[in-house]
Structures are given as structure tokens and as C-alpha cells.
Design an enzyme around this catalytic site. Sequence first.
Site, PDB file in Angstrom:
ATOM      1  N   ASN A 195      11.550 102.606  87.453  1.00  9.63           N
ATOM      2  CA  ASN A 195      11.425 102.157  85.867  1.00  9.63           C
ATOM      3  C   ASN A 195      12.204 102.676  84.889  1.00  9.63           C
ATOM      4  O   ASN A 195      12.432 102.277  83.756  1.00  9.63           O
ATOM      5  CB  ASN A 195      10.021 102.446  85.492  1.00  9.63           C
ATOM      6  CG  ASN A 195       9.471 103.892  85.744  1.00  9.63           C
ATOM      7  OD1 ASN A 195       9.315 104.400  86.665  1.00  9.63           O
ATOM      8  ND2 ASN A 195       9.311 104.444  84.218  1.00  9.63           N
ATOM      9  N   HIS A 196      12.674 104.023  85.410  1.00  9.49           N
ATOM     10  CA  HIS A 196      13.838 104.700  84.482  1.00  9.49           C
ATOM     11  C   HIS A 196      15.081 103.944  84.489  1.00  9.49           C
ATOM     12  O   HIS A 196      15.862 103.851  83.446  1.00  9.49           O
ATOM     13  CB  HIS A 196      13.834 106.065  84.752  1.00  9.49           C
ATOM     14  CG  HIS A 196      12.695 106.926  84.213  1.00  9.49           C
ATOM     15  ND1 HIS A 196      12.878 107.810  83.058  1.00  9.49           N
ATOM     16  CD2 HIS A 196      11.528 106.986  84.450  1.00  9.49           C
ATOM     17  CE1 HIS A 196      11.485 108.302  82.749  1.00  9.49           C
ATOM     18  NE2 HIS A 196      10.706 107.748  83.645  1.00  9.49           N
TER      19      HIS A 196
ATOM     20  N   HIS B   4       8.000 101.088  94.218  1.00  5.55           N
ATOM     21  CA  HIS B   4       8.051 102.175  92.855  1.00  5.55           C
ATOM     22  C   HIS B   4       7.019 101.478  91.825  1.00  5.55           C
ATOM     23  O   HIS B   4       7.503 100.803  90.732  1.00  5.55           O
ATOM     24  CB  HIS B   4       9.638 102.138  92.275  1.00  5.55           C
ATOM     25  CG  HIS B   4       9.687 103.437  91.365  1.00  5.55           C
ATOM     26  ND1 HIS B   4      10.180 104.643  91.613  1.00  5.55           N
ATOM     27  CD2 HIS B   4       9.482 103.424  90.052  1.00  5.55           C
ATOM     28  CE1 HIS B   4      10.177 105.422  90.677  1.00  5.55           C
ATOM     29  NE2 HIS B   4       9.620 104.643  89.626  1.00  5.55           N
TER      30      HIS B   4
END
Length: 691
Positions: free
Chosen positions: A128-129, A217
Site C-alpha cells: 500500500n505504500h 499484502h
Amino acid sequence: MSSDNTLDDEDTFKILISTDIHLGYLEKDAIRGNDSYNTLNEILECAKKNQVDFILLGGDLFHENKPSRRCLHSCITMLRKYCMGDSPVTFNILSDQAVNFNTTQFPWVNYQDENLNISIPVFSIHGNHDDPTGAEGLCALDLLGASGLVNHFGHSHSVERIEISPILLQKGSTKLALYGLGSIPDERLYRMFVNNQVTMLRPKEDQDDWFNLFAIHQNRSKHGPTNYIPEQFLDDFIDLVVWGHEHECLIAPTRNEQQLFYVTQPGSSVATSLSPGEAAKKHIGLLRVKGRKMNLQKIPLKTVRQFFIQDVVLADYEDLFTPDTPQVTKKVENLCYAKVSEMLEEAERERLGCPLTPEKPLIRLRVDYSGGFETFNVSRFSQKFVDRVANPKDIIHFLRKREQKEDIKEEFNVDYRKLVKPGAVEGLRVEDLVKQYFEAAEQKVQLSLLTEQGMGKAIQEFVDKDEKDAIQELISYQLEKTQRHLQSRAVTTEQDIDAEIQKFRDSKKNTTEEENDIKEAINRARAHRLERGDPDLSDEPADVTLDSDEGPGTLPAPTRGRGRGGRGRGGRGRGRGAAAPEAKPAGRGRSQRSAPASQSRSIMQAFQASSQTSHLGGSTSSAADEVIIDDSDEEIPVMKATRPPPRPSLSSSSFARHSSQSQSQTSRGVAFDDSDEEDNPFKGNSSRSRR
């Protein structure tokens, strides 16, 4: 390693597993700036030393969506140093690589490129980063993929249906099906699982001969009704799930008793928040797969900065002081000094004999001063340890037991500045702030044109990625679409118009049409920015300490709550990154009109600006559950998983579709070998049978 080498024959896959490296975290910090780089160097060096077949990364290789030049340069340098060479790659890929690597113009694995000399392939999903953004849907991993250093897989382009096609690998007689799914907003992915819109493809022939490995993730712990992915959603033919995004190291595989697969959670390799989950010892995993059996050895990381955290409840020290004791504040300060000194002594003892461990540890003392106690000067206290700890500015965190919140829904005139104090913003997502605002003001201000989810996403784009036109374009797009709808319905009276607008708006909530509208509006905003010639606002991130329980006045309000990494998942009480970068200053090559206020806005300012444009809402979030820390460094015993009989093929293609909801209703037995013998971790055969 001599005994291990005798085990690693031509039929055994050796895979190094790591997740959430967060390269570039606090890279401008004078003390902690090199931590993430040193740890990545150790991970790659370990892979080369153990002569692994490939490296599997579970997302969030980078901490920033747009990494700095230093960050990219260091990453490329290390990958070239450790992953290129003359050592042969001894496994083959049998699947259609054009499907597996669909984000690049070079749709084949890097070690088969005639222009490259790869000795250790790296396979990675995005987190997500470092997730794909922009009209082209590119991310930092795609830069590494185009340069031939990383094989980026698991990227789903559709928001309506996801088909996960595995990378089929074979080494000797061992067949490995590698599945991957990059980070997707948890609420959307949850809804897609519920609606049977997620399908995992399987080889049509010899399905029971494949070891199925899945990298994901997402939120594993529950943070709201749909803000996580239950393990039961995953297909029951999987053997091992590598779960990224959660920062607490729980690398020892745990079995899901319903689906009968195992889950390993390697956790992050750098502490991005001062929360209890980050205090667990950091590890990476060395996975061996032979036939249908696996063995996971956890390897402790030596370059990770030590982190110690303690809780002190002042009310428990009645024998030393009470709120009425003379000079009680001084006595409380002395108690805290003693506690911090104890943690520093413990850190010194653990660091003996380990020269790679950074000298200054991270120290956190959470002080509960409920019951009438007063706080002392934290800055003055921190000066006593400025040369001994890596985080002198936030050693002490004062907190009180939560009091019952007032029913703010009855208030019509809400001062949002009071509702969300600057110190509280630190642990919240943008969507949370939007939702809290409209929960407080809902009786007086009702959304009539836009949906809460749409506006929450637009504000997130404005704050996270500095898309200045995102909110305006969403309003314009929805206005145009609503006007066309009203014209097609031939509505004329004011009362009918209001009713039809409300009906039209409600019909789109939580649907694919709503998601497509949001995507279209954001793409328009990006297109306008490119037409104006505004440059990419991605130079170098400002430093900020990610801490989900920070007190007011310690740090400036961050502009992104992504952490632990959550998609916008900051402020969770577990060991995950909980906030994100500060607003970025204009670069040298930036035009004068791209430098002003929008780049330095905080979450509060962004919300206030948007609320003047329209009254809109956001998405839900809730507090995290506490997780238990496992400090054991013992080797994981051999695990054998049994298989179900082959399922009938549903397709004439080389893959059979397997819906995520078509799980077997029959419980199956699993054999488990807990032998401690190291000479042969792959004893006997295993097969999955029905009980």
C-alpha cells in the site's frame, strides 16, 4: 552451512522471504536515516550467502509512493551488487509469462533476458505504500522491473473481477505455483470476495503435484466490519500464505484449522512506529520446498535497531506517591528516569557481541497518569538521554484511560478543530476524519449529490498525492452526470429534482459504478495537471516519525496515515507504520505556481478546504486488536500438508478456474512432522486425505 548444502539438492527450492522493508523510511534523520538501507543490504547479503533460488518480497519495498533519488539509487545499487552474477538459475518457468508480468513491455522473467546476467531473481508484489498510481498505473517497482532488477507480479488491473494466475516454477521434480496479489483497498477486496469476484486459477493437469504459495499484502487483523481480509476467504488448496502489511513479526507458520493451510507473517524489517508490535524481534525466512513438503527457517536480522517499550500506570505505585504527595511530579519523573535507564541497560546487554546492531536503541515509555496526576516537562526530561537513545524527542508518551465519548451527533454546530485535535490527527486516516466530521454534523448537513466514499477518495488523493484538482473534478464530473440523468428523466419541479437526485445517488453507493466514477474524476484531475505542465511532486520526502500513539506537540501533523502499512491505515495499535510523509517542499525545477499552499497543507487544512467546496463524507475505520509478540528464535519444524483429490476441471484452458467461495465443506487431515533432526528436513511423503 555445510550440512545445509547437503540437503539442498536439485529438487529443493530455497526461497528467501521478506516483507515490508520500507526502504527510505526517515532517510533524512541524522541517527536513523540509514537503518532501512543497512537492513536491505543484510537481507540481500543473506540471500547470496545461502545461495537461494529466488527472493520473494511481500510488498512495501519502498516507504514512499514516490521514492527519493537517493532511495532509488541505493536500491538499484544493492540489487545489482547481490542479484547479478554468473551463478546459474536452476529452475524453469512453465506458465505464460505475458500473463504473469503484465505491467512491463518486457513480459518475461529477468533471468531469461539475454541482455541481463541475473543470479538471484527477485519476485515482488506491491504494497500500500508503493502501490500503482496515475493514469498509467505505474509504481516504483515498475521502474525496477523495466531495468530488469525485479519481477513485479500480482498487479490486478480490473476493479470488477480479479483473476490470480500463478507463476508456475519447476526445479527437478518439485513444482511450485507462486500466486500473488498486490495491495488493494481492504473494503473493496472484501466486497469482491463476498461477491465471488476473486478467482484463483490452477493448472488443469496434475493439480495435486503442485506446492501452492500465495503472497498477499492486506490487513490480517480486523479493523472494522470489512476493513480486513479473513483467512477463510482464501482458497483451501493453498499450502502456505506469506502475509505482508502486518508489521509484527509472527514468522512461525500457523495453521488455519478451517482451510488447513499455513500462514507466515514475516513482519517489517524496520520499526516505523513506536508501538508494541514493532518491539518483536525482526526476522526473515528461509523457505525450503521439496515436493509437497516445506521447512521454514527463521533468520534473525542483526542490523535492526533495538526497540524497547514499557507501560507505567502511576496509580499502581501507591506505596511511592499519590496525587496529593508533596512534589509528586518530581517523584514521577524520577520513576520514569529509572524505567528508561533499565531499558537502556537491557539494550546494552543484548547488544554485546553483535557489532552490526546500531548503538542507540529506540526507547518508549507510555505513562498512564489517570487518577489526578500531572505531567512533567517531556522536553527537559528527554535532554538527559539525548546522547543515548535514537528517539530523544518522544521517549515519554503520556496517556489517560479513555473516557466515554459524548454523543456528538446531537450537536448541530460542530467545531471541527475541537473535535479532532492536532495531536489526535496523527493516528487517523483521511477517510476517518471525513467520516467523523459528517457523523458530527449529519443532522444539519446532508450529502445530496456526492457519495461519502467518493469524496473521501478525492480528499485522500489531494492529501496523499497532492492532486490539487481531485476534489473539484469529482464535483464537476458528478454534477455533469447528475444533470444528464435528470434531463433523461424529464424532471422539472424542484421537489421531484431533489427526490430524483437522492435516488440516483443512493443507487450508486458501494457499487462498481461508484468506483469507476471516482477513478474517472481522479484521472481527469491528473490530466489537467499534466496539461498545465505541473511537474511531478516527488522530489524528496520530509522526515517524520511514524507513531500511532504520539502525544500532541511532539511532531507536526502528518499528511498521510498509511501505515503498518494500511492503505491509509495509520494509527493502529500494532507494529506497523502508522503515519506518513510530511508535505514536501517545492523542488528547484518546479514552476512558481506549483509551489504554494497545497504542498504544505496538513490533513486538517485539506479537509477544511474541501468542506468549503462541498459537504461530503468518508469511510470507516476502527481500533486494532492487540497481538501477542513471539520472541522465539527456534527453528521451525518440518510441516507436511495433505491434499484433496483433484477437482474436476471447469475450463478447457491450461488453468482451471477456482472460485474463492467454492471451498470444500469437508474437513481434511494434515500430517505434521515435528522432528528436530537437521540432517533431512524432508522425511517421508505427504498427501492430503479426506476425513
